[in-house]
Scaffold this motif. Structure first.
Motif, short mmCIF file in Angstrom:
data_model
loop_
_atom_site.label_atom_id
_atom_site.label_comp_id
_atom_site.label_asym_id
_atom_site.label_seq_id
_atom_site.Cartn_x
_atom_site.Cartn_y
_atom_site.Cartn_z
N THR A 7 0.85 -1.18 0.00
CA THR A 7 0.00 0.00 0.00
C THR A 7 0.89 1.23 0.00
O THR A 7 1.84 1.32 0.79
CB THR A 7 -0.91 0.03 1.24
OG1 THR A 7 -1.75 -1.12 1.23
CG2 THR A 7 -1.80 1.27 1.24
N GLY A 8 0.61 2.16 -0.90
CA GLY A 8 1.45 3.35 -0.96
C GLY A 8 0.98 4.30 -2.04
O GLY A 8 -0.12 4.17 -2.58
N LEU A 9 1.83 5.26 -2.36
CA LEU A 9 1.53 6.27 -3.37
C LEU A 9 2.34 6.02 -4.63
O LEU A 9 3.55 5.75 -4.57
CB LEU A 9 1.84 7.67 -2.83
CG LEU A 9 0.97 8.16 -1.67
CD1 LEU A 9 1.50 9.51 -1.16
CD2 LEU A 9 -0.48 8.29 -2.09
N VAL A 10 1.67 6.09 -5.77
CA VAL A 10 2.32 5.92 -7.07
C VAL A 10 2.33 7.27 -7.78
O VAL A 10 1.27 7.85 -8.05
CB VAL A 10 1.57 4.89 -7.93
CG1 VAL A 10 2.06 4.91 -9.36
CG2 VAL A 10 1.73 3.49 -7.34
N PRO A 11 3.51 7.81 -8.08
CA PRO A 11 3.56 9.10 -8.77
C PRO A 11 3.15 8.98 -10.23
O PRO A 11 3.47 8.00 -10.90
CB PRO A 11 5.03 9.50 -8.64
CG PRO A 11 5.78 8.21 -8.47
CD PRO A 11 4.84 7.29 -7.76
N VAL A 12 2.44 10.00 -10.71
CA VAL A 12 2.07 10.08 -12.12
C VAL A 12 1.84 11.55 -12.45
O VAL A 12 1.17 12.27 -11.71
CB VAL A 12 0.83 9.23 -12.45
CG1 VAL A 12 -0.36 9.59 -11.57
CG2 VAL A 12 0.46 9.33 -13.92
N ASP A 13 2.42 12.00 -13.54
CA ASP A 13 2.31 13.40 -13.96
C ASP A 13 2.65 14.33 -12.79
O ASP A 13 3.73 14.24 -12.24
CB ASP A 13 0.91 13.68 -14.51
CG ASP A 13 0.59 12.90 -15.79
OD1 ASP A 13 1.54 12.37 -16.40
OD2 ASP A 13 -0.58 12.81 -16.15
N ASP A 14 1.69 15.19 -12.41
CA ASP A 14 1.95 16.18 -11.35
C ASP A 14 1.37 15.78 -10.01
O ASP A 14 1.18 16.62 -9.12
CB ASP A 14 1.37 17.54 -11.77
CG ASP A 14 -0.15 17.50 -11.94
OD1 ASP A 14 -0.71 16.39 -12.00
OD2 ASP A 14 -0.76 18.58 -12.01
N THR A 15 1.07 14.49 -9.83
CA THR A 15 0.38 14.07 -8.62
C THR A 15 0.85 12.69 -8.19
O THR A 15 1.84 12.16 -8.70
CB THR A 15 -1.15 14.10 -8.86
OG1 THR A 15 -1.83 13.87 -7.63
CG2 THR A 15 -1.57 13.07 -9.89
N ALA A 16 0.13 12.09 -7.25
CA ALA A 16 0.41 10.72 -6.81
C ALA A 16 -0.91 10.08 -6.40
O ALA A 16 -1.80 10.73 -5.86
CB ALA A 16 1.39 10.71 -5.65
N LEU A 17 -1.02 8.77 -6.65
CA LEU A 17 -2.26 8.04 -6.42
C LEU A 17 -2.09 7.03 -5.30
O LEU A 17 -1.09 6.32 -5.24
CB LEU A 17 -2.67 7.31 -7.70
CG LEU A 17 -2.73 8.14 -8.99
CD1 LEU A 17 -3.07 7.24 -10.17
CD2 LEU A 17 -3.73 9.28 -8.86
N ALA A 18 -3.11 6.96 -4.44
CA ALA A 18 -3.12 5.97 -3.37
C ALA A 18 -3.49 4.61 -3.94
O ALA A 18 -4.57 4.44 -4.53
CB ALA A 18 -4.10 6.38 -2.28
N VAL A 19 -2.62 3.63 -3.78
CA VAL A 19 -2.78 2.31 -4.40
C VAL A 19 -2.70 1.22 -3.33
O VAL A 19 -1.91 1.30 -2.39
CB VAL A 19 -1.68 2.07 -5.46
CG1 VAL A 19 -1.79 0.68 -6.06
CG2 VAL A 19 -1.75 3.13 -6.55
N THR A 20 -3.53 0.19 -3.50
CA THR A 20 -3.48 -1.00 -2.65
C THR A 20 -3.35 -2.23 -3.54
O THR A 20 -4.12 -2.41 -4.48
CB THR A 20 -4.74 -1.13 -1.80
OG1 THR A 20 -4.88 0.02 -0.96
CG2 THR A 20 -4.68 -2.38 -0.93
N ASP A 21 -2.35 -3.05 -3.26
CA ASP A 21 -2.10 -4.28 -4.02
C ASP A 21 -2.04 -5.42 -3.01
O ASP A 21 -1.18 -5.43 -2.13
CB ASP A 21 -0.77 -4.15 -4.78
CG ASP A 21 -0.41 -5.37 -5.61
OD1 ASP A 21 -1.10 -6.39 -5.51
OD2 ASP A 21 0.59 -5.28 -6.36
N THR A 22 -2.99 -6.36 -3.11
CA THR A 22 -3.02 -7.46 -2.15
C THR A 22 -1.89 -8.46 -2.36
O THR A 22 -1.64 -9.30 -1.49
CB THR A 22 -4.36 -8.22 -2.21
OG1 THR A 22 -4.52 -8.79 -3.52
CG2 THR A 22 -5.52 -7.29 -1.90
N GLY A 23 -1.21 -8.39 -3.51
CA GLY A 23 -0.12 -9.31 -3.78
C GLY A 23 -0.59 -10.73 -4.01
O GLY A 23 -1.76 -10.98 -4.28
N GLY A 24 0.35 -11.66 -3.93
CA GLY A 24 0.04 -13.05 -4.18
C GLY A 24 0.38 -13.47 -5.59
O GLY A 24 0.85 -12.67 -6.41
N ASP A 25 0.14 -14.74 -5.89
CA ASP A 25 0.49 -15.30 -7.20
C ASP A 25 -0.72 -15.42 -8.13
O ASP A 25 -0.59 -15.93 -9.24
CB ASP A 25 1.10 -16.69 -7.02
CG ASP A 25 2.41 -16.64 -6.25
OD1 ASP A 25 3.17 -15.66 -6.44
OD2 ASP A 25 2.67 -17.55 -5.44
N GLY A 26 -1.88 -14.97 -7.69
CA GLY A 26 -3.08 -15.12 -8.49
C GLY A 26 -3.13 -14.15 -9.66
O GLY A 26 -2.31 -13.24 -9.78
#
Length: 267
Positions: A7-26
């Motif tokens: 879980t964290g922030l992903v930068p893009v253009d002039d901002t950043a997006l809050a992202v959640t990735d549950t992970g795993g192999d699925g």
């Protein structure tokens, strides 16, 4: 190698997006929100599908509590956000699930990136129909202007974007233009990956009488022209309640798309 939850922030253009990735192999599934909605709307769908899937959700620009504001809230920016999130999480190929505005984003992204798309589940959105005219534009501006009165409270709760009333109205008007038959029809006609619709019933926020059902009827011609596109379910919930009440139908469509992709069935 197992992908770790993140879980964290992903930068893009002039901002950043809050992202959640549950992970795993699925199989990776990326969820594309309604126009001003947040990633929390998908929690029931994710729970229904379970941990055998890798769930990636994010809040769009100025949505939720953590994603940053931007100078660009256009539809093309929304498409770039999908690219940024997938690249940041190292995902080469994903199944897209989009609700409302997110369904239009999913359709465009899948049409432009067929080699990177397992398939698409389009939830009560991406219906080609000419619903925008001058009177509707005026109605949209009036609606969002009235919402300014309660906007501060809704923003604190993360239920309304940190956009001005004009920016929200202009985003909605852009969606109307993109949804016109002459604009969205050709996009759907070019889809070469399995796409499944889950369609609601009744009205949506801001609609009147049978407007929404007439809009949904635009899907019939699309399915006639493109055998990759099918109706997975027509549910009894309205537009706003679908992800809360009929989440199982959405999860079923996700499984259907995944099976179709594995088997290479397109007709």
């Amino acid at each position: 190698m197992t992908n770790s939850a993140w879980t964290g922030l992903v930068p893009v253009d002039d901002t950043a997006l809050a992202v959640t990735d549950t992970g795993g192999d699925g199989p990776p599934v990326i969820y594309l929100n309604g126009q001003f909605a947040t990633q929390g709307y998908w929690r029931r769908v994710r729970a229904e599908l379970g941990p055998q899937w890798r769930h990636i959700t994010f809040d769009g620009r100025a949505r939720g509590r953590r994603s940053g504001r931007s100078a660009d809230y256009s539809f093309e920016a929304a498409l770039r956000d999908v690219d940024a999130v997938l690249e940041a999480r190292g995902v080469d190929r994903a199944l897209l699930v989009g609700w409302s505005y997110g369904a239009v984003v999913a359709a465009h992204w899948a049409a432009r990136n067929p080699g990177r798309t397992v398939g698409a589940v389009l939830v009560d959105g991406a219906f080609p129909y000419d619903w925008l005219d001058d009177a509707m534009e005026k109605r949209i501006h009036t609606l969002f202007g009235r919402l300014r009165l309660i906007a501060p409270v809704l923003r604190l709760a993360g239920l309304m974007p940190r956009m001005t009333a004009r920016q929200q109205a202009e985003s909605n008007i852009e969606l109307g233009r993109l949804s016109r038959t002459e604009a969205l029809g050709p996009v759907l006609d070019t889809l070469t990956v399995p796409a499944r619709y889950v369609v609601a019933s009744g009205t949506s926020f801001g609609s009147r009488n049978d407007e929404q059902e007439r809009i949904r009827a635009g899907l019939d011609a699309v399915m006639t022209r493109n055998s990759h596109i099918r109706l997975s379910a027509k549910v009894s919930s309205n537009h706003g309640a679908l992800l809360r009440r009929d989440y199982r139908a959405v999860a079923s469509a996700v499984r259907e798309v995944a099976v179709t992709d594995r088997e290479g069935v397109t007709s």
